[in-house]
Design an enzyme around this catalytic site. Structure first.
Site, mmCIF file in Angstrom:
data_model
loop_
_atom_site.group_PDB
_atom_site.id
_atom_site.type_symbol
_atom_site.label_atom_id
_atom_site.label_comp_id
_atom_site.label_asym_id
_atom_site.label_seq_id
_atom_site.Cartn_x
_atom_site.Cartn_y
_atom_site.Cartn_z
ATOM 1 N N HIS A 44 -9.899 10.435 -8.927
ATOM 2 C CA HIS A 44 -9.099 11.135 -7.932
ATOM 3 C C HIS A 44 -10.021 11.922 -7.004
ATOM 4 O O HIS A 44 -11.204 12.121 -7.283
ATOM 5 C CB HIS A 44 -8.099 12.061 -8.620
ATOM 6 C CG HIS A 44 -7.008 11.316 -9.330
ATOM 7 N ND1 HIS A 44 -5.938 11.934 -9.930
ATOM 8 C CD2 HIS A 44 -6.818 9.977 -9.537
ATOM 9 C CE1 HIS A 44 -5.135 11.039 -10.466
ATOM 10 N NE2 HIS A 44 -5.656 9.845 -10.248
ATOM 11 N N GLU A 46 -10.338 15.046 -6.187
ATOM 12 C CA GLU A 46 -10.956 16.272 -6.676
ATOM 13 C C GLU A 46 -12.207 15.969 -7.496
ATOM 14 O O GLU A 46 -13.249 16.618 -7.332
ATOM 15 C CB GLU A 46 -9.956 17.051 -7.546
ATOM 16 C CG GLU A 46 -8.686 17.440 -6.813
ATOM 17 C CD GLU A 46 -7.556 16.442 -6.980
ATOM 18 O OE1 GLU A 46 -6.402 16.871 -7.117
ATOM 19 O OE2 GLU A 46 -7.832 15.215 -6.972
ATOM 20 N N ARG A 178 -2.104 -5.412 8.478
ATOM 21 C CA ARG A 178 -2.040 -6.141 7.209
ATOM 22 C C ARG A 178 -3.013 -5.559 6.172
ATOM 23 O O ARG A 178 -2.739 -5.569 4.973
ATOM 24 C CB ARG A 178 -2.366 -7.615 7.423
ATOM 25 C CG ARG A 178 -1.286 -8.412 8.127
ATOM 26 C CD ARG A 178 -1.698 -9.869 8.291
ATOM 27 N NE ARG A 178 -0.645 -10.663 8.911
ATOM 28 C CZ ARG A 178 -0.718 -11.973 9.118
ATOM 29 N NH1 ARG A 178 -1.816 -12.643 8.746
ATOM 30 N NH2 ARG A 178 0.283 -12.619 9.679
ATOM 31 N N LEU A 198 -1.055 -15.839 6.136
ATOM 32 C CA LEU A 198 -0.661 -14.465 5.801
ATOM 33 C C LEU A 198 -1.817 -13.674 5.191
ATOM 34 O O LEU A 198 -1.631 -12.901 4.248
ATOM 35 C CB LEU A 198 0.545 -14.449 4.853
ATOM 36 C CG LEU A 198 1.842 -15.031 5.413
ATOM 37 C CD1 LEU A 198 2.974 -14.858 4.408
ATOM 38 C CD2 LEU A 198 2.230 -14.408 6.748
ATOM 39 N N GLY A 285 11.103 -14.413 9.153
ATOM 40 C CA GLY A 285 11.635 -14.423 10.506
ATOM 41 C C GLY A 285 12.895 -13.602 10.685
ATOM 42 O O GLY A 285 13.140 -12.635 9.968
ATOM 43 N N HIS A 289 14.398 -10.402 8.667
ATOM 44 C CA HIS A 289 14.525 -9.110 9.336
ATOM 45 C C HIS A 289 15.966 -8.614 9.267
ATOM 46 O O HIS A 289 16.228 -7.449 8.961
ATOM 47 C CB HIS A 289 14.090 -9.230 10.795
ATOM 48 C CG HIS A 289 12.612 -9.215 10.989
ATOM 49 N ND1 HIS A 289 11.980 -10.041 11.900
ATOM 50 C CD2 HIS A 289 11.636 -8.479 10.416
ATOM 51 C CE1 HIS A 289 10.663 -9.803 11.861
ATOM 52 N NE2 HIS A 289 10.439 -8.869 10.968
#
Length: 354
Positions: A44, A46, A178, A198, A285, A289
Site C-alpha cells: 500500500h 503508506e 482502455r 479489443l 454496439g 449501449h
C-alpha cells in the site's frame, strides 16, 4: 495532499478492486518520502513511502489520500507500520468505506497518540476514487460508456458503416482509456461485424480483460477477440455444451440467465466484481449501449463527437426511449478535449452521472 493525489493517479488501471492511494511523508517542512499503490497485491502507499525512509520517519507527518488500513489482506495493516515508525501526525483525505476499516484505522492511530486530521481535499479524493467508492457502495463494477457520434448523434450510417466517424488522434485517446480500465465489453454483433482485438495499443497501461456478451455462443474461436494477447470472458445463456467446450480453451465461459431484454446485466456485474474487475468500459454496439442505459447501469460517459452530419443512421440507443424528461439519466460534463488531425477536428466530452 495535492502531491499525494498526483501519486495516487499513477496506479490507475493497475489496482483493480483496490483503491488509488498516494502518500507523502514530510519532516522539518521537507518531503522525505513519497509512495503510492502501484498494483493490485503490491504494498500500500503508506508502506511504499515508509520503506524509503525506514527509521528516519520518527516525528514526521504523513499525508495520505485514504484512511490507512487496519486489517490483514494481501499485505499487513498499514496502521501497524505507521505506529512502528513513530510518526507524529497523519493527514487523511477521506475515510475508507470498506467495512473492515471504516474509521477503525483512524481510531487505532489516535489511541496510539498520533494526531489525525481527516478531510483535506476530500472532494478531490472522492472523485479520484469514484470507482472504488462505487464498488463498495453499490457492490458492482463502475461502468463507463464510450461511443463516437456525428453532430446529429449517429454512431453509424443506415448501412451500418462506422469506420471512421472520428479521427486518428481521438482513437489513440480511446486506447489510452482502455489502459485505465479493468475490462472492455462488447456484444456479439460488434464482435462479428468489426472482428476487433479489443486490446490497448496506446503504449500506456495494460490490456483490459475482454468481455463478450454472446447469448447463443455464435462467435467462434477464430475471431480476434479470442487471441492470446489478453484474457477473454464470454457471458452466455446457452446450454449448448458442445459449443462451450470448443471455446473453453480460448476463454472463460460464464452462463447467466436472460429475459426478453437480453442477458441479465446484474448477474454479469456480480460475476465481474467477483473476478476483481472493478471498472468496465462498454464499447458497444448500440444494443449493448441501450441495455446498460435502460438498466440504469451507466456511471460515466466518454463521448467523441465528429463535425459531420448523417441525417439518418444508427443512434447510441435506437430503442423506444423515455416518454418523460423527468425519467432521463442526468450527467454532468466534467471535461472537454479537442483532437486535431490536419483539418479534421474531433471533440470529446467526459460526463459523470449526476
Amino acid at each position: 495532499m495535492k502531491r499525494a493525489l498526483e501519486l495516487a493517479e499513477l496506479g490507475r488501471g493497475f489496482t483493480k478492486t483496490n483503491p488509488l492511494v498516494g502518500a507523502v511523508v514530510v519532516k522539518n517542512n521537507k518531503i522525505i518520502a513519497e509512495g503510492y499503490h502501484h498494483r493490485f497485491g503490491d504494498n500500500h502507499a503508506e508502506v511504499d513511502a515508509l520503506n524509503k525512509v525506514s527509521k528516519m520517519a520518527e516525528g514526521a507527518t504523513m499525508y495520505v489520500t485514504l484512511e490507512p488500513c487496519s486489517h490483514y489482506g494481501k499485505t499487513p495493516p498499514c496502521v501497524d507500520r505507521i505506529i512502528k515508525e513513530k510518526l507524529k501526525r497523519v493527514v487523511v483525505a477521506i475515510k475508507d468505506p470498506d467495512e473492515r476499516v471504516s474509521g477503525r484505522g483512524i481510531e487505532i492511530l489516535k489511541k496510539e497518540g498520533i494526531d489525525v486530521e481527516v478531510g483535506m481535499l476530500e472532494e478531490e479524493a472522492k472523485f479520484q476514487n469514484r470507482v472504488f467508492l462505487l464498488n463498495k457502495s453499490k457492490k458492482r463494477p463502475f461502468i463507463t460508456l464510450k461511443f463516437a457520434t456525428t453532430l446529429d448523434g449517429k454512431i453509424a450510417t443506415s448501412s451500418g458503416e462506422s469506420k471512421w466517424i472520428t479521427n486518428s488522434t481521438s482513437r489513440k485517446d480511446s486506447h489510452i482509456l482502455r489502459g485505465k480500465v479493468d475490462g472492455i465489453l462488447v456484444g456479439k454483433n460488434t464482435a462479428s461485424k468489426d472482428n476487433p482485438f479489443l486490446t490497448n495499443r496506446s503504449g500506456e497501461g495494460d490490456n483490459p480483460i475482454r468481455i463478450l456478451l454472446d447469448s447463443e455462443l455464435e462467435i467462434n474461436s477464430n475471431y480476434n477477440i479470442y487471441n492470446s494477447e489478453a484474457k477473454t470472458i464470454v457471458f452466455t445463456s446457452s446450454s449448448d455444451f458442445e459449443k462451450r467446450e470448443k471455446l473453453i480453451e480460448s476463454c472463460e465461459v460464464v452462463r447467466v440467465s436472460r429475459d426478453e431484454k437480453g442477458l441479465n446485466l446484474n448477474e454479469i456485474c456480480d460475476e465481474l466484481l467477483k473476478r476483481d474487475i472493478a471498472h468496465i468500459l462498454v464499447e458497444g454496439g448500440s444494443e449493448v449501449h441501450s441495455s446498460f442505459i435502460r438498466a440504469g447501469l451507466v456511471d460515466e460517459i466518454y463521448h467523441y463527437i465528429a463535425p459531420k452530419l448523417l441525417g439518418g443512421g444508427k443512434s447510441v440507443d435506437d430503442g423506444e426511449g423515455i416518454l418523460n424528461l423527468s425519467d432521463s439519466l442526468n450527467f454532468n460534463i466534467i471535461s472537454t478535449k479537442k483532437f486535431r488531425w490536419r483539418h479534421f477536428n474531433t471533440w470529446s466530452e467526459r460526463c459523470l452521472r449526476g
